[in-house]
Design an enzyme around this catalytic site. Structure first.
Site, PDB file in Angstrom:
ATOM      1  N   LYS A 197      70.892  -8.567  46.166  1.00 31.37           N
ATOM      2  CA  LYS A 197      70.491  -9.834  45.540  1.00 31.37           C
ATOM      3  C   LYS A 197      70.665  -9.846  44.026  1.00 31.37           C
ATOM      4  CE  LYS A 197      66.494  -9.682  47.748  1.00 31.37           C
ATOM      5  NZ  LYS A 197      65.314  -9.934  48.610  1.00 31.37           N
ATOM      6  N   ASP A 256      59.607  -7.498  52.783  1.00 31.89           N
ATOM      7  CA  ASP A 256      59.162  -8.895  52.847  1.00 31.89           C
ATOM      8  C   ASP A 256      59.131  -9.461  54.276  1.00 31.89           C
ATOM      9  OD1 ASP A 256      61.926  -8.817  52.919  1.00 31.89           O
ATOM     10  OD2 ASP A 256      62.242 -10.428  51.495  1.00 31.89           O
TER      11      ASP A 256
END
Length: 446
Positions: free
Chosen positions: A152, A188
């Site tokens: 990311k 997450d």
């Protein structure tokens, strides 16, 4: 009669556009095939000798149970996953079955990362901490986790290959505001499953659809070959974003996917829908089938076509026109329709691929438990899921996993509350089974 001639042009144009859109159509048979390939990859990732070469990492999370609603206490949660870094103090109350967030501080990441300002009342206490870190890690125990690689767009030096929890503990100790006791490291997806699991105890899958896509689920311990122990279950972080990295999806990827992958800062993160839509629009415009062949500077610049535009364009023609104007394009009504078609086609493909992957997981849980019919809940988080009509995803999953009845729950703050829940469940298990489990099974080493 500008529009009359334009209508005649439109039909030949549609053929030109169709040629590209066809590349993104996936038949039900093809989706079954994708699901079957992922099933093989899950097994490779779980295998004791095959996992180090597996594209789908299937990382053990050391989370052994989902919430049962009796968890309670004060927990700290840190969340480092996207562009924000957050510190939360979470209080879990049993009677109310509710998770109260006390203080939450959000710091944009480039600034000094601050810890412990709104939390002075906790000075001197030792608090259990849940830490959400949304990057692929090799988890050795719940409180020992080695970063495999940044994704990311992150790339901080000196962290890859290091124990992230240790680095965090040292940093907090240097600050000296308070010490932390047990640290539960939480991906997450796991946070999402756990925070939904507090509201719905049949939640056994967590899924993220955002900058990357990933999921976790409860696997039978006996199938997790690289960890000792046969009993009970463990949550597995699939890291399914790696699916296809070994070329197993090459036959369904388009030239546009390949192009996006080449320019991506972290290659192999598939389904970057916004980038793919932009490339297709640029290509169709170059073929003089859109915007009179004129590419505006904005459309021509990578990163300017935002993910949220896709769902907004799909929502209605008026939105589409507004966004095309914002992008500095000279459009007419036919252009607006074509752009909607492109967005719809490409986002449908993403939803269907995601559905094929999810179907693989629910079918696996059903088979693991030898059930004719599985009723389960999937906790979902992620910007894309929130902003997108999820009916496409749900319809496709029903088709691919007909014997599973799936409820979708959108997680509120999975990263923060979820991290606290993992810690809370760990503590509950520690109190319930203090004798049976040694620290490594229990994943909270004091």
């Amino acid at each position: 009669g500008h529009y009359k001639t334009r209508a005649a042009e439109a039909s030949s144009e549609e053929l030109g556009v169709e040629k590209y859109l066809q590349l993104f159509q996936l038949s039900p048979e093809m989706l079954q095939e994708v699901s079957a390939r992922l099933r093989k990859d899950l097994l490779r990732g779980l295998g004791k000798h095959s996992h180090h070469k597996a594209p789908v990492k299937m990382l053990p999370t050391f989370v052994r149970a989902t919430p049962d609603g009796t968890e309670k206490g004060d927990f700290l949660a840190l969340d480092l996953g996207g562009t924000n870094f957050r510190v939360l103090h979470v209080r879990v109350e049993e009677e109310a079955q509710k998770v109260l967030k006390m203080d939450s501080q959000i710091c944009a990441i480039p600034q000094e990362m601050m810890l412990g300002t709104g939390e002075q009342n906790l000075k001197g206490k030792t608090l259990p901490l849940g830490f959400t870190f949304s990057f692929p890690c090799e988890q050795l125990e719940i409180d020992k986790s080695i970063l495999i690689r940044w994704t990311k767009g992150f790339n901080c030096s000196g962290v890859e290959g290091k124990d992230v929890v240790q680095l965090l503990k040292e940093a907090i100790h240097r600050r000296g505001d308070y010490d932390i006791g047990s640290v539960a490291m939480v991906n997450d997806t796991v946070g999402t499953m756990m925070s939904c699991g507090y509201r719905d105890q049949s939640c056994e899958i967590g899924m993220i659809i955002g900058t990357g896509t990933n999921a976790c689920y409860m696997e039978e311990m006996k199938n997790v070959k690289r960890i000792e122990g046969e009993d009970g279950r463990m949550c597995i972080n699939t890291e399914w974003g790696g699916f296809g990295d070994d070329g197993s999806l090459d036959d369904i990827l388009t030239e546009f996917d390949v192009e996006v992958d080449k320019t991506s800062i972290n290659p192999g993160q598939k389904l970057e829908t916004d980038k793919i839509v932009r490339l297709v629009l640029v290509k169709i415009t170059k073929d003089k089938l859109l915007f009179k062949g004129q590419i505006s500077e904005t459309l021509g610049t990578p990163g300017q076509f935002e993910t949220k535009f896709i769902s907004e364009i799909e929502d209605g023609l008026e939105n589409a026109k507004k966004i095309l104007t914002e992008l500095g394009l000279d459009w007419d009504p036919v252009d607006a329709c074509v752009v909607r078609l492109v967005c719809d086609t490409i986002s449908s493909r993403s939803a269907r691929l995601c559905a094929a992957a999810l179907a693989t997981l629910v079918n696996r849980i059903r088979n693991n438990r030898k059930l004719d019919h599985l009723k389960t809940t999937v906790g979902v988080d992620g910007t894309v899921y929130r902003k997108h009509p999820t009916s496409k995803l749900q319809k496709a999953v029903r088709l691919l996993a007909p014997q599973c009845d799936i409820t979708f729950l959108v997680s509120e703050d999975g990263s923060g509350k979820g991290a606290a829940m993992v810690t809370a469940v760990a503590q509950r298990l520690a109190h319930q089974f203090p004798v049976i489990l040694n620290s490594s099974d229990l994943f909270v080493s004091k």
